[in-house]
Write a protein that holds these residues in place. Structure first.
Motif, short mmCIF file in Angstrom:
data_model
loop_
_atom_site.label_atom_id
_atom_site.label_comp_id
_atom_site.label_asym_id
_atom_site.label_seq_id
_atom_site.Cartn_x
_atom_site.Cartn_y
_atom_site.Cartn_z
N VAL A 123 -4.70 7.45 8.14
CA VAL A 123 -5.07 7.83 6.78
C VAL A 123 -4.14 7.20 5.75
N ARG A 124 -2.86 7.02 6.11
CA ARG A 124 -1.94 6.35 5.19
C ARG A 124 -2.30 4.87 5.05
N ARG A 125 -2.79 4.31 6.15
CA ARG A 125 -3.22 2.92 6.10
C ARG A 125 -4.46 2.78 5.22
N LEU A 126 -5.36 3.76 5.32
CA LEU A 126 -6.56 3.74 4.48
C LEU A 126 -6.19 3.79 3.00
N PHE A 127 -5.21 4.63 2.65
CA PHE A 127 -4.76 4.71 1.26
C PHE A 127 -4.18 3.37 0.82
N TYR A 128 -3.41 2.75 1.71
CA TYR A 128 -2.80 1.45 1.43
C TYR A 128 -3.87 0.40 1.13
N GLU A 129 -4.97 0.47 1.89
CA GLU A 129 -6.03 -0.53 1.75
C GLU A 129 -6.98 -0.23 0.57
N LEU A 130 -7.24 1.05 0.32
CA LEU A 130 -8.19 1.40 -0.74
C LEU A 130 -7.59 1.23 -2.14
N CYS A 131 -6.35 1.68 -2.31
CA CYS A 131 -5.69 1.64 -3.62
C CYS A 131 -4.50 0.67 -3.58
N PRO A 132 -4.22 -0.01 -4.69
CA PRO A 132 -3.17 -1.03 -4.67
C PRO A 132 -1.76 -0.51 -4.91
N PHE A 133 -1.59 0.80 -5.10
CA PHE A 133 -0.29 1.32 -5.53
C PHE A 133 0.86 0.90 -4.62
N LEU A 134 0.71 1.10 -3.31
CA LEU A 134 1.79 0.78 -2.38
C LEU A 134 1.96 -0.73 -2.23
N ARG A 135 0.86 -1.47 -2.22
CA ARG A 135 0.95 -2.94 -2.18
C ARG A 135 1.79 -3.44 -3.35
N LEU A 136 1.51 -2.91 -4.54
CA LEU A 136 2.24 -3.33 -5.74
C LEU A 136 3.71 -2.96 -5.65
N ALA A 137 4.00 -1.74 -5.19
CA ALA A 137 5.39 -1.30 -5.04
C ALA A 137 6.14 -2.20 -4.07
N HIS A 138 5.49 -2.56 -2.97
CA HIS A 138 6.12 -3.45 -1.98
C HIS A 138 6.35 -4.84 -2.55
N GLU A 139 5.37 -5.34 -3.30
CA GLU A 139 5.49 -6.68 -3.90
C GLU A 139 6.66 -6.73 -4.89
N ILE A 140 6.75 -5.70 -5.73
CA ILE A 140 7.82 -5.64 -6.72
C ILE A 140 9.18 -5.48 -6.03
N THR A 141 9.24 -4.63 -5.00
CA THR A 141 10.48 -4.42 -4.24
C THR A 141 10.94 -5.72 -3.59
N ASN A 142 10.02 -6.41 -2.93
CA ASN A 142 10.37 -7.66 -2.25
C ASN A 142 10.89 -8.71 -3.21
N GLN A 143 10.25 -8.82 -4.37
CA GLN A 143 10.69 -9.81 -5.35
C GLN A 143 12.09 -9.49 -5.85
N ALA A 144 12.37 -8.22 -6.07
CA ALA A 144 13.72 -7.81 -6.51
C ALA A 144 14.76 -8.14 -5.44
N ILE A 145 14.40 -7.93 -4.17
CA ILE A 145 15.32 -8.23 -3.07
C ILE A 145 15.56 -9.74 -2.98
#
Length: 466
Positions: A123-145
């Motif tokens: 179900v957490r994977r479904l949320f990851y795929e349906l909505c972009p919130f976590l994808r965006l958070a990961h993208e922003i985090t990775n760029q900062a790192i």
């Protein structure tokens, strides 16, 4: 209900502040009339019923709560419009809270509940795929790192909730293209289930080998609130980054218990402080620089002295992280304020989850099984925790970015402005996946991920301030 209306005639909740109007449930209405209401009219009436029900639950009135729930049940639906779906899960939370007064009954009804790790991950994977919130958070985090670790030869990342391999697979690919070559990378993954960490280790090691990046994965089986920082094995010479996605707020759950178990004199003094009149409290703050730092000098602010009070568990955890001397710490949290009283929590949660449910309406049809799973097993359980639970059991204690800034600055961290490039990358991700209605705003050097104009998640970056 104030706010915009969709093309199908249902009220939009994306930028809505719910009206809390008085209602007398004793008057009742014919159920046939309730079922025949227009969508917007039904939404308004449902919200008034939810308000009435929340007030009855708050004072423990079983008869009135039962009456309200019966009325709501004729309008709420887990496969209806946004307001109907929200109402269905809030009524479950209200009923669960009332049933807890009869421990035997509540325990019996929940004794056969099966919690499957596989289903939880799904179900957490479904949320990851349906909505972009976590994808965006990961993208922003990775760029900062990437930006913080430029030129570093040995990089260690501590992932406080290690469950999504895609984030670090993307980072590995970016590091493989560094002009100076990839660093020696070590990721310490923290999760309460060993199976999740084993899968993470397997996938990441496989990807690192393909890209010829020196890599090690250090699994730590633990919840964040029980974490022993010695198990993180931070070595001299490593450039350390910490990533926390929707984890820090869970530490606030233990603070209520810490304060309760403190000595009677301390508890008495804390209560005395919080019940001072504003002038007396201001005099107290002027004598105590720490409390003065924590208090908001703007008298019109919604941040009360109690809401900014010392948080022992959170404070000690942040202090311990500070002691590890991270070069960067990136934190993602829900942008919500659920307050302390039940009514405040209901109001805050209604506004927050209305936007979340609304965002799902834009990406999945109402009959979608995947959408219903996310709403029931993820959002529904969070709503139940916020409303039906108290003390250490209430884990979902979401706070706004404003409060997180105060907490982190008090712990000795200074903000690192997130770069324009990081925001640009996140916006490109939105465009690439065709996510309409989502946007990213800059706020005090941090980024806030929104559905329409409603802020839902914040991402902030931090470094030591010595």
């Amino acid at each position: 209900m104030a706010g915009s209306v969709r093309d199908d005639g249902s009220p939009s909740t994306s930028s809505l502040h719910f009206p809390w109007m008085p209602l007398s449930p004793e008057l009742g209405l014919p159920y046939t009339w309730l079922r025949g209401m227009e969508s917007e009219q039904r939404g308004l009436y449902l919200l008034k019923l939810l308000e009435a029900c929340a007030n009855h639950v708050a004072v423990g009135s079983m008869d009135n709560t039962n009456f309200s729930l019966e009325q709501i049940s004729h309008l709420a639906s887990t496969d209806g419009d946004t307001t109907q779906r929200i109402a269905a899960y809030f009524t479950q939370a209200f009923a669960d809270r009332m049933l807890k007064r009869w421990r035997g009954l509540h325990k019996a009804l929940n004794s056969t509940k099966i919690s499957s790790l596989k289903e939880e991950i799904s179900v957490r994977r479904l949320f990851y795929e349906l909505c972009p919130f976590l994808r965006l958070a990961h993208e922003i985090t990775n760029q900062a790192i990437i930006e913080a670790m430029e030129g570093e030869k040995m990089v260690h990342i501590i992932d406080l909730y290690s469950s999504e391999p895609e984030q670090w697979i993307n980072l590995l690919h970016t590091l493989s293209h560094r002009p100076e070559g990839p660093p020696h990378l070590r990721i310490t993954g923290i999760h309460e289930h060993k199976e999740v960490l084993d899968q993470m280790a397997l996938l990441l090691k496989e990807e690192a080998d393909k890209l010829d990046i020196p890599f090690r994965f250090n699994p730590v089986v633990s919840k964040v609130e029980d974490l022993d920082l010695e198990t993180l094995r931070v070595n001299t010479g490593e450039a350390l980054a910490v990533s926390s996605v929707l984890q820090l707020h869970s530490l606030l759950a233990t603070d209520e218990e810490v304060l309760r178990s403190s000595s009677p004199s301390v508890s008495k003094n804390m209560q005395k402080v919080f019940h001072m009149d504003p002038r007396t409290f201001r005099e107290f703050l002027e004598k105590d620089p720490v409390m003065m730092y924590m208090a908001n000098t703007d008298p019109t602010s919604t941040l009360s002295p109690l809401s900014l009070s010392a948080s022992p568990k959170m404070g000690s955890f942040l202090t311990a992280l500070w002691g590890l001397s991270p070069k960067l710490m990136v934190i993602t949290e829900q942008e919500a304020n659920h307050g302390s009283t039940l009514i405040e929590r209901v109001r805050g949660a209604l506004n927050f989850y209305a936007a979340l449910f609304d965002s799902l309406e834009s990406v999945a049809p109402r009959a979608s099984i995947e959408r219903q799973k996310v709403e029931k097993m993820l959002f529904g359980e969070e709503i139940k925790n916020i409303i039906a639970c108290e003390g250490a059991e209430r884990k979902e204690r979401h706070e706004t970015l404003e409060k997180w800034i105060l907490r982190l600055e008090l712990a000795g961290f200074g903000r690192v402005p997130l770069s324009y490039h990081g925001r640009l990358q996140a916006c490109r991700l939105l465009q690439g996946f065709g996510y309409n209605g989502y946007n990213i705003k800059e706020e005090n050097g941090c980024l806030v991920i929104c559905w329409q104009e409603c802020p839902l998640f914040s991402v902030s970056a931090w470094r030591l301030r010595r």
